[in-house]
Design a protein around this motif. Structure first.
Motif, PDB file in Angstrom:
ATOM      1  N   GLY A 247       1.200  -1.191   0.082  1.00  0.00           N
ATOM      2  CA  GLY A 247      -0.080   0.003   0.090  1.00  0.00           C
ATOM      3  C   GLY A 247       0.799   1.138  -0.049  1.00  0.00           C
ATOM      4  N   ILE A 248       1.990   1.200   0.854  1.00  0.00           N
ATOM      5  CA  ILE A 248       2.669   2.487   1.009  1.00  0.00           C
ATOM      6  C   ILE A 248       3.581   2.689  -0.449  1.00  0.00           C
ATOM      7  CG2 ILE A 248       4.874   1.713   2.264  1.00  0.00           C
ATOM      8  CD1 ILE A 248       2.771   5.054   2.845  1.00  0.00           C
ATOM      9  N   CYS A 249       3.930   1.472  -1.033  1.00  0.00           N
ATOM     10  CA  CYS A 249       4.600   1.627  -2.462  1.00  0.00           C
ATOM     11  C   CYS A 249       3.829   2.143  -3.215  1.00  0.00           C
ATOM     12  CB  CYS A 249       5.107   0.396  -2.680  1.00  0.00           C
ATOM     13  SG  CYS A 249       6.582  -0.333  -1.919  1.00  0.00           S
TER      14      CYS A 249
ATOM     15  N   VAL B  97       4.204  -8.207  -7.113  1.00  0.00           N
ATOM     16  CA  VAL B  97       4.193  -7.975  -8.430  1.00  0.00           C
ATOM     17  C   VAL B  97       3.503  -6.528  -8.824  1.00  0.00           C
ATOM     18  CG1 VAL B  97       3.354  -8.495 -11.010  1.00  0.00           C
ATOM     19  CG2 VAL B  97       4.474 -10.174  -9.351  1.00  0.00           C
ATOM     20  N   THR B  98       2.115  -6.363  -8.218  1.00  0.00           N
ATOM     21  CA  THR B  98       1.355  -5.362  -8.424  1.00  0.00           C
ATOM     22  C   THR B  98       2.337  -4.138  -7.901  1.00  0.00           C
ATOM     23  OG1 THR B  98      -0.545  -6.572  -7.723  1.00  0.00           O
ATOM     24  CG2 THR B  98      -0.844  -4.188  -8.137  1.00  0.00           C
ATOM     25  N   ALA B  99       2.690  -4.054  -6.705  1.00  0.00           N
ATOM     26  CA  ALA B  99       3.283  -2.989  -6.114  1.00  0.00           C
ATOM     27  C   ALA B  99       4.607  -2.713  -7.042  1.00  0.00           C
ATOM     28  CB  ALA B  99       3.869  -3.212  -4.531  1.00  0.00           C
TER      29      ALA B  99
ATOM     30  N   ALA C 191      -1.735   5.781   3.543  1.00  0.00           N
ATOM     31  CA  ALA C 191      -1.874   5.388   1.961  1.00  0.00           C
ATOM     32  C   ALA C 191      -3.253   5.444   1.285  1.00  0.00           C
ATOM     33  CB  ALA C 191      -1.313   4.029   1.978  1.00  0.00           C
ATOM     34  N   ALA C 192      -4.076   5.232   2.392  1.00  0.00           N
ATOM     35  CA  ALA C 192      -5.522   5.145   1.581  1.00  0.00           C
ATOM     36  C   ALA C 192      -5.978   6.590   1.518  1.00  0.00           C
ATOM     37  CB  ALA C 192      -6.485   4.587   2.414  1.00  0.00           C
TER      38      ALA C 192
END
Lengths: 289, 120
Positions: A39-41, A263-265, A178-179
């Motif tokens: 999330g933070i990435c 992978v997503t981050a 992050a949100a």
């Protein structure tokens, strides 16, 4: 500039879709830490992409356009201006989110003597809250202790101590920020909130050597507060999931799910890097023009 | 499975919680019986005296020993602060990690069913 600059803004949606599933499959500890880091990435990549977009306004500086008119304009000015506004908004809501999480804890922490790490409050509402700080404290209401049996009370205390020991408030603050930066990450934040509770439940179950006991304490406390707090669908669902998970522990399947998160981050970060190199090329064109 | 040995601080909080839960003064033997878990009588008494030193507990003589009860003042101050901090926030679930709270009606049903399965 290519599409790469927009990817970090949208990729968090993918993370959000993965968040709930990932939470159940990774197990509480890995899930909470993994999702928070991802999330933070994603949030950092968001900010960076917005910054790059906003920086394309650079060529509109009077000195630049006077020196070399007709410079390439990679994105329309309105996009760049929107990005600039979005950055300010994101920073503002991140700060506000951090403040909102910290201020009640600061108010609740008192300098009065504690019995061990517990501060008792004479109040009928069943409530138990971990108050991080040095030293960490647990606020417990008389309503809560009267609701529960001695062993269930120990379970609640063990649960709250797990929050303090593992500094869960830091994970929560990070996921919350992050949100706040990218609203697409809200499901990630909610999953982290759930997983932190699960993590503390598991610690309590291990410490007391009794999963049922913890499940009972969670259920009792939740049922007793039903009439008092406005029902929040999300949170209620969370309690049921916690009790279910304590009854029949789900077997975590770490490998592939963790890979999907990474992978997503990583894609979000990679897109930010590609966008950066695009921007450097652009900057070069401007400056040598 | 036997629970792990509890650290001193944890015992102190459990004794305090037991006194509050009882709603009436307890003797060290009462506390010992409530908490179980092989606590020595002397340990309970030591903890009660420590709580008294912190002015969280008072005692009176009864028979050959003492009975103990929690002091209301401190807990009332804490409750006032709690009310001040919480009542201002309709969204407190979002910012405060409570132990468990805020069930919908349907969830309450599910939960009761889960509990019943357990006990039966």
């Amino acid at each position: 500039m290519t599409y790469a600059v927009y990817l970090p803004l949208i990729l968090p949606a993918l993370l959000a879709v993965a968040a709930r599933r990932a939470g159940d499959r990774l197990g509480p500890r890995n899930g909470a830490v993994g999702l928070t880091l991802a999330g933070i990435c994603a949030a950092a990549a968001t900010v960076w992409a917005l910054a790059l977009l906003a920086l394309t306004l650079f060529d509109d500086l009077p000195s630049m356009s006077a020196r070399a008119p007709g410079l390439p304009e990679p994105v329309p000015d309105w996009v760049a201006l929107t990005a600039a506004a979005a950055i300010i908004l994101a920073a503002g809501s991140a700060v506000q989110d951090l403040h909102q999480r910290r201020s009640p804890v600061r108010l609740l922490r008192s300098d009065q003597a504690a019995a061990g790490d517990v501060v008792m409050a004479a109040d009928d509402e069943p409530l138990a809250v971990a108050l991080p700080g040095r030293p960490g404290r647990i606020l417990l209401t008389t309503g809560m202790v009267r609701l529960l049996g001695p062993r269930e009370r120990s379970a609640v205390l063990a649960h709250e101590r797990a929050h303090l020991t593992h500094r869960h408030h830091l994970l929560m603050a990070t996921a919350g920020a992050a949100a706040a930066i990218n609203p697409l990450l809200r499901p990630v934040r909610d999953s982290v909130a759930y997983l932190i509770e699960r993590w503390a439940d598991e610690e309590a179950a291990t410490e007391l050597g009794d999963r049922d006991l913890v499940a009972r304490a969670v259920a009792k406390a939740a049922l007793a507060t039903t009439d008092r707090t406005p029902a929040l669908g999300v949170h209620g669902g969370v309690v049921v999931r916690r009790v279910r998970a304590l009854r029949c522990p789900p077997r975590p399947v770490t490998g592939r799910t963790m890979a999907a998160l990474v992978v997503t981050a990583a894609t979000a970060v990679a897109a930010a890097i590609i966008a950066t190199s695009d921007f450097v090329v652009l900057l070069h064109t401007w400056l040598v023009a | 499975m036997e629970a792990k040995r509890r650290p001193r601080g944890a015992l102190e909080s459990e004794v305090m919680a037991a006194l509050w839960a009882a709603g009436k003064p307890l003797s060290p033997a009462d506390v010992q019986a409530t908490l179980g878990g092989g606590l020595a009588y002397n340990t309970v008494q030591t903890i009660l005296i420590r709580l008294m030193d912190k002015e969280l507990v008072r005692r009176a003589a009864q028979g050959r020993g003492h009975i103990y009860w929690p002091v209301l003042d401190a807990a009332t101050t804490a409750a006032d602060r709690m009310r001040a901090a919480l009542d201002a926030r309709p969204d407190r679930q979002a910012v405060l990690q409570q132990f468990a709270a805020g069930l919908g009606a349907e969830d309450a049903e599910v939960l009761r069913a889960l509990l019943d399965e357990r006990t039966s």
